[in-house]
Design an enzyme around this catalytic site. Structure first.
Site, PDB file in Angstrom:
ATOM      1  N   PHE A 151       0.808  -1.231   0.000  1.00  0.00           N
ATOM      2  CA  PHE A 151       0.000   0.000   0.000  1.00  0.00           C
ATOM      3  C   PHE A 151       0.841   1.281   0.000  1.00  0.00           C
ATOM      4  CE2 PHE A 151      -1.859  -3.180   3.033  1.00  0.00           C
ATOM      5  CZ  PHE A 151      -2.596  -3.846   2.073  1.00  0.00           C
ATOM      6  N   CYS A 152       2.000   1.247  -0.670  1.00  0.00           N
ATOM      7  CA  CYS A 152       2.878   2.427  -0.703  1.00  0.00           C
ATOM      8  C   CYS A 152       3.174   2.919   0.709  1.00  0.00           C
ATOM      9  CB  CYS A 152       2.265   3.547  -1.540  1.00  0.00           C
ATOM     10  SG  CYS A 152       2.032   3.140  -3.278  1.00  0.00           S
ATOM     11  N   ALA A 153       3.327   1.973   1.634  1.00  0.00           N
ATOM     12  CA  ALA A 153       3.649   2.303   3.025  1.00  0.00           C
ATOM     13  C   ALA A 153       4.610   1.244   3.556  1.00  0.00           C
ATOM     14  CB  ALA A 153       2.379   2.364   3.859  1.00  0.00           C
TER      15      ALA A 153
END
Length: 476
Positions: A384-386
């Site tokens: 999740f781009c995290a």
């Protein structure tokens, strides 16, 4: 369009009756399943890209015949399009409570907005890049720009929201006492992994007490909660149209004028300048300074239409609706053996409709492929781009994210809970395998939609020469 006025506690069995708050385009789109049935597609991936509100689609249809060049033509349609664009800008700013002297910039998305602002953070007194403080919980869009363009310090989030705010306060105070104050505190308004929020009032007060400004990444917050810069004291707010039910390529950065007027123009090109000579360029101030090139009129109109529609909903009713759906996801998934629901802070001040989970014995991509192929449910799998946050929480290989919005029904949430329970109890009915790093259905019988282009990308020859296709990747 009538908003829900009262939402019950919604224990298991009753949340299924909840209808969407607003109509969205594609809500009844049929999804083929591997057993030959078709069911309405359950879009539980709203946190990635939300469907268009019907009111947004209608606004685009009305605007298309009026489209022409903006800020550059004397023709009638050019004048109309310019008026539509600037009216949309005002509506977007008003929706988030922009102050009278704030600037509303129309950009592509939140990532675009944050990269733009990163080029406007003033240098420190010694001429070094301005200092920016961020948390490790951030989406990469609110981490990478600061690392590249400023002097960024990353604070690791603590086990509670209160302790996390204290850690930020201590770092800001220590830096100021040492004569190297931070210029900006950049924080998420709501986690794109868990939906949880830190108390914004405390964060604003903490930043300002240390002489810093505060930027809020509102990508996950603005579509779910009303936010006002004037009321909260937030200095800058960034958000995306594609997460705010207006997927037409526009987003916004709204905030204080001085940094933006003094900062390096984001794009060098036509429209951003007052005059150009071979040896000198005189740049505009205000929005034009950072909006070179032909602006996205339709995107701005779409985002403004979404803002106006959302502003017309009772915020309490919207919150009750999404809270009921979120509670059912958290409680229902949490009751299934082997399912872990991801949480950041037990004392989080608020949480929007984002719920991430992992299923023991199954990779996230396999769970997402199963939900799509056997139940017609769209979710997101991956990190999740995290990446820093998922690694710290122990989900370095990723997890599965479900998310809801104004167009989500209770039936869709119940379908997800029941589908995960069936996976744990009985396993998948279809066979799955990894091809080029992606989970797909083996010998997938689902038809390729005409004109989709998938036949040349993912199709293979099935029995009898019929076209079949693998699942699209849910993302990483």
């Amino acid at each position: 369009m009538t908003a829900i006025t009262e939402t019950p506690a919604c224990p298991a069995g009753t949340v299924a009756a909840l209808a969407p708050v607003l109509p969205v385009v594609g809500h009844d789109t049929p999804a083929p399943l591997v057993d030959g049935r078709r069911v309405p597609y359950a879009n539980l991936d709203v946190a990635a890209s939300a469907p268009a509100l019907q009111s947004v689609a209608d606004a685009i249809t009305r605007t298309l015949p009026l489209y022409a060049s903006v800020h550059r033509g004397a023709g009638y349609l050019s004048q109309v399009s310019t008026s539509l664009y600037e009216t949309a800008r005002r509506s977007i700013g008003e929706f988030v409570g922009a102050r009278d002297d704030d600037v509303t910039l129309v950009v592509r998305n939140t990532t675009d907005a944050l990269n733009l602002l990163a080029g406007c953070v003033p240098a420190s007194d010694d001429g070094t890049p301005g200092r920016v403080l961020v948390l490790d919980v951030e989406h990469h869009a609110n981490l990478l720009p600061w690392q590249r363009s400023a002097d960024a310090t990353v604070v690791v989030g603590r086990a509670t929201a209160a302790a996390t705010v204290t850690a930020l306060r201590d770092e800001l105070a220590a830096a100021r006492a040492a004569g190297r104050p931070y210029a900006l505190l950049a924080v998420t308004g709501a986690s794109n992994v868990t939906g949880e929020s830190l108390p914004l009032d405390d964060l604003v007060a903490t930043a300002h007490a240390a002489g810093a400004r505060i930027l809020v990444d509102g990508a996950q917050l603005v579509p779910h909660r009303r936010v006002s810069l004037a009321a909260t004291g937030i200095d800058y707010l960034a958000f995306s149209g594609h997460k705010t039910y207006a997927p037409f390529g526009a987003g916004a950065l709204v905030g204080r004028r001085d940094w933006l007027d003094a900062g390096t123009p984001y794009l060098a090109g036509g429209g951003a300048v007052r005059s150009v000579r071979t040896d000198h360029t005189d740049w505009h101030d205000g929005p034009a300074r950072h909006e070179a090139g032909s602006p996205n009129v339709l995107g701005a109109v779409a985002l403004a239409a979404a803002c106006e529609t959302l502003a017309g909903i009772d915020p309490v009713a919207l919150r009750e609706h999404e809270d009921a759906l979120r509670r059912r996801l958290v409680d229902g998934l949490g009751e299934i053996d082997g399912v872990q629901v991801v949480q950041l802070w037990a004392d989080a001040a608020d949480a929007v409709g984002v719920v991430t989970f992992a299923v023991a014995g199954y990779e996230p991509g396999q769970v997402a492929a199963y939900l799509s192929a056997e139940h017609g449910i769209g979710v997101r799998d991956g990190r999740f781009c995290a990446h820093p946050l998922l690694a710290r929480l122990g989900y370095g290989a990723g997890a599965v994210r479900s998310s809801v919005g104004v167009g989500t029904s209770g039936e869709e949430v119940e379908r997800l809970v029941e589908a995960v329970a069936a996976l744990v109890a009985d396993g998948p009915r279809a066979r799955y395998d990894v091809v080029d790093g992606l989970w797909i259905v083996v010998d997938d019988p689902r038809p390729v939609p005409e004109g989709s282009g998938l036949d040349g990308l993912l199709a293979t020859a099935g029995p009898g020469g019929d076209e079949v296709f693998g699942c699209l990747p849910e993302g990483a």
